[in-house]
Scaffold this active site. Structure first.
Site, PDB file in Angstrom:
ATOM      1  N   LYS A 163       1.150  -1.061   0.224  1.00 29.92           N
ATOM      2  CA  LYS A 163      -0.397  -0.157  -0.031  1.00 29.92           C
ATOM      3  C   LYS A 163       0.945   1.389   0.163  1.00 29.92           C
ATOM      4  O   LYS A 163       2.118   0.946   0.584  1.00 29.92           O
ATOM      5  CB  LYS A 163      -1.019   0.439   1.318  1.00 29.92           C
ATOM      6  CG  LYS A 163      -1.853  -1.341   1.075  1.00 29.92           C
ATOM      7  CD  LYS A 163      -2.665  -1.020   2.232  1.00 29.92           C
ATOM      8  CE  LYS A 163      -4.450  -2.497   2.580  1.00 29.92           C
ATOM      9  NZ  LYS A 163      -4.596  -2.252   3.621  1.00 29.92           N
ATOM     10  N   TYR A 179     -12.710  -2.780  -3.763  1.00 29.07           N
ATOM     11  CA  TYR A 179     -13.345  -2.385  -2.997  1.00 29.07           C
ATOM     12  C   TYR A 179     -14.553  -2.933  -2.520  1.00 29.07           C
ATOM     13  O   TYR A 179     -15.488  -1.512  -1.806  1.00 29.07           O
ATOM     14  CB  TYR A 179     -12.949  -1.394  -2.004  1.00 29.07           C
ATOM     15  CG  TYR A 179     -11.205  -1.388  -1.419  1.00 29.07           C
ATOM     16  CD1 TYR A 179     -11.544  -1.858  -0.961  1.00 29.07           C
ATOM     17  CD2 TYR A 179     -10.640  -1.282  -2.342  1.00 29.07           C
ATOM     18  CE1 TYR A 179      -9.399  -2.500  -0.196  1.00 29.07           C
ATOM     19  CE2 TYR A 179      -8.861  -1.250  -2.285  1.00 29.07           C
ATOM     20  CZ  TYR A 179      -8.649  -1.529  -0.972  1.00 29.07           C
ATOM     21  OH  TYR A 179      -7.458  -2.588  -0.782  1.00 29.07           O
ATOM     22  N   PHE A 203     -15.776   2.711   6.702  1.00 29.43           N
ATOM     23  CA  PHE A 203     -14.520   3.444   6.476  1.00 29.43           C
ATOM     24  C   PHE A 203     -14.387   3.702   5.231  1.00 29.43           C
ATOM     25  O   PHE A 203     -12.744   3.570   4.404  1.00 29.43           O
ATOM     26  CB  PHE A 203     -13.748   2.180   7.193  1.00 29.43           C
ATOM     27  CG  PHE A 203     -14.014   1.095   6.247  1.00 29.43           C
ATOM     28  CD1 PHE A 203     -13.574  -0.059   5.841  1.00 29.43           C
ATOM     29  CD2 PHE A 203     -14.794   0.078   7.554  1.00 29.43           C
ATOM     30  CE1 PHE A 203     -13.344  -0.693   4.977  1.00 29.43           C
ATOM     31  CE2 PHE A 203     -15.326  -1.350   7.334  1.00 29.43           C
ATOM     32  CZ  PHE A 203     -14.757  -1.768   5.601  1.00 29.43           C
ATOM     33  N   ARG A 208      -1.066 -14.264   4.486  1.00 27.76           N
ATOM     34  CA  ARG A 208      -1.474 -13.771   5.393  1.00 27.76           C
ATOM     35  C   ARG A 208      -0.647 -13.689   6.886  1.00 27.76           C
ATOM     36  O   ARG A 208      -0.735 -13.429   7.512  1.00 27.76           O
ATOM     37  CB  ARG A 208      -2.891 -14.446   5.371  1.00 27.76           C
ATOM     38  CG  ARG A 208      -3.811 -13.839   4.112  1.00 27.76           C
ATOM     39  CD  ARG A 208      -4.919 -14.252   4.745  1.00 27.76           C
ATOM     40  NE  ARG A 208      -6.126 -13.374   5.079  1.00 27.76           N
ATOM     41  CZ  ARG A 208      -6.383 -12.173   5.237  1.00 27.76           C
ATOM     42  NH1 ARG A 208      -6.658 -11.399   3.989  1.00 27.76           N
ATOM     43  NH2 ARG A 208      -6.787 -12.188   5.773  1.00 27.76           N
ATOM     44  N   THR A 243      -4.378  -7.291  10.960  1.00 27.99           N
ATOM     45  CA  THR A 243      -5.121  -6.525   9.833  1.00 27.99           C
ATOM     46  C   THR A 243      -4.835  -5.397  10.726  1.00 27.99           C
ATOM     47  O   THR A 243      -4.227  -3.819  10.818  1.00 27.99           O
ATOM     48  CB  THR A 243      -6.544  -6.636   9.807  1.00 27.99           C
ATOM     49  OG1 THR A 243      -6.751  -7.672   9.059  1.00 27.99           O
ATOM     50  CG2 THR A 243      -6.678  -4.903   8.808  1.00 27.99           C
ATOM     51  N   ARG A 293       3.086  -6.062   8.786  1.00 24.33           N
ATOM     52  CA  ARG A 293       1.823  -5.403   9.597  1.00 24.33           C
ATOM     53  C   ARG A 293       2.685  -4.701  10.609  1.00 24.33           C
ATOM     54  O   ARG A 293       2.440  -3.332  11.652  1.00 24.33           O
ATOM     55  CB  ARG A 293       0.687  -5.315  10.162  1.00 24.33           C
ATOM     56  CG  ARG A 293       0.345  -5.439   8.198  1.00 24.33           C
ATOM     57  CD  ARG A 293      -1.535  -6.614   8.363  1.00 24.33           C
ATOM     58  NE  ARG A 293      -2.298  -6.633   6.590  1.00 24.33           N
ATOM     59  CZ  ARG A 293      -2.921  -7.118   6.754  1.00 24.33           C
ATOM     60  NH1 ARG A 293      -2.838  -8.706   7.610  1.00 24.33           N
ATOM     61  NH2 ARG A 293      -3.113  -7.335   5.332  1.00 24.33           N
ATOM     62  N   ASN A 344      -2.268  -0.480   6.763  1.00 21.68           N
ATOM     63  CA  ASN A 344      -1.763  -1.439   7.360  1.00 21.68           C
ATOM     64  C   ASN A 344      -0.013  -1.858   6.810  1.00 21.68           C
ATOM     65  O   ASN A 344       0.543  -2.855   6.934  1.00 21.68           O
ATOM     66  CB  ASN A 344      -2.947  -1.988   8.178  1.00 21.68           C
ATOM     67  CG  ASN A 344      -3.159  -3.095   6.901  1.00 21.68           C
ATOM     68  OD1 ASN A 344      -2.810  -2.791   5.841  1.00 21.68           O
ATOM     69  ND2 ASN A 344      -4.559  -3.653   6.788  1.00 21.68           N
ATOM     70  N   HIS A 370      -1.334  -5.340   1.685  1.00 25.21           N
ATOM     71  CA  HIS A 370      -3.431  -6.608   1.051  1.00 25.21           C
ATOM     72  C   HIS A 370      -3.143  -7.936   1.207  1.00 25.21           C
ATOM     73  O   HIS A 370      -1.957  -7.588   0.366  1.00 25.21           O
ATOM     74  CB  HIS A 370      -4.053  -5.595   0.368  1.00 25.21           C
ATOM     75  CG  HIS A 370      -4.924  -6.676  -0.348  1.00 25.21           C
ATOM     76  ND1 HIS A 370      -6.354  -6.922   0.922  1.00 25.21           N
ATOM     77  CD2 HIS A 370      -5.527  -7.579  -1.402  1.00 25.21           C
ATOM     78  CE1 HIS A 370      -7.366  -7.996   0.225  1.00 25.21           C
ATOM     79  NE2 HIS A 370      -6.605  -7.899  -0.817  1.00 25.21           N
ATOM     80  N   GLU A 381      -9.257 -10.601  -7.776  1.00 22.64           N
ATOM     81  CA  GLU A 381      -8.192  -9.195  -7.458  1.00 22.64           C
ATOM     82  C   GLU A 381      -6.993  -9.307  -8.244  1.00 22.64           C
ATOM     83  O   GLU A 381      -6.579  -7.725  -8.590  1.00 22.64           O
ATOM     84  CB  GLU A 381      -7.185  -9.116  -5.889  1.00 22.64           C
ATOM     85  CG  GLU A 381      -8.722 -10.262  -5.057  1.00 22.64           C
ATOM     86  CD  GLU A 381      -7.880  -9.778  -3.504  1.00 22.64           C
ATOM     87  OE1 GLU A 381      -9.343  -9.248  -2.529  1.00 22.64           O
ATOM     88  OE2 GLU A 381      -6.999 -10.218  -3.354  1.00 22.64           O
TER      89      GLU A 381
END
Length: 156
Positions: free
Chosen positions: A9, A49, A57, A85, A91, A102, A112, A115, A126
């Site tokens: 991100k 999203y 949010f 993950r 998260t 993270r 964070n 993704h 995705e």
């Protein structure tokens, strides 16, 4: 073998953490299949999203994801979704295990750092949004999905 999507991100790209995050993935037996740095457009963000529309949010998330460069990465490996993950951590960076992406690079739940797809089905959807020039066409005997290029993104 399975594929998953990693998004690094804007806050992590601003921290110049891309190389360190990619190295962590490779050190955890994941193989980089595709990599692309880009800015989220309204269209990509809205599609990516879509399930969050109407949540409190949603608008701040959209603004954040369009605020700077993002790196999209297709990773492959055994149990790639689950392993990525675990590598990313909780998260909420404050609740993430030490040494996870993270915990190291995240600031808060929205910012964070990364993704990771939450399932093989989500990964497929995705990946097609971030790498629209590729489609899944078949799996080899080891179960690794192969891609076929059918169009070039404009401006690349």
């Amino acid at each position: 073998m399975e594929n998953t999507l990693l998004l690094i991100k804007p806050n992590a790209t601003e921290q110049n953490a891309v190389g360190r995050i990619l190295a962590m993935a490779e050190e955890n037996n994941m193989v980089i299949q595709k990599l692309r740095m880009f800015n989220f457009t309204d269209e990509i963000a809205q599609n990516f999203y879509a399930e969050h529309v109407g949540r409190e949010f949603y608008e701040p998330l959209m603004k954040f994801m369009k605020s700077g460069k993002t790196v999209g990465v297709v990773l492959s490996g055994d149990n790639a979704v689950k392993n990525l993950r675990a590598l990313l951590g909780n998260t909420n960076p404050e609740e993430a295990n030490p040494g996870t992406v993270r915990a190291l690079f995240g600031e808060n739940t929205r910012r964070n750092a990364c993704h990771g797809s939450d399932s093989a089905e989500s990964a497929k959807r995705e990946i097609s949004l971030i790498f629209p020039e590729y489609v899944f066409i078949n799996k080899n005997k080891d179960g690794l999905t192969w891609f076929k290029r059918f169009t070039k993104l404009s401006g690349e």
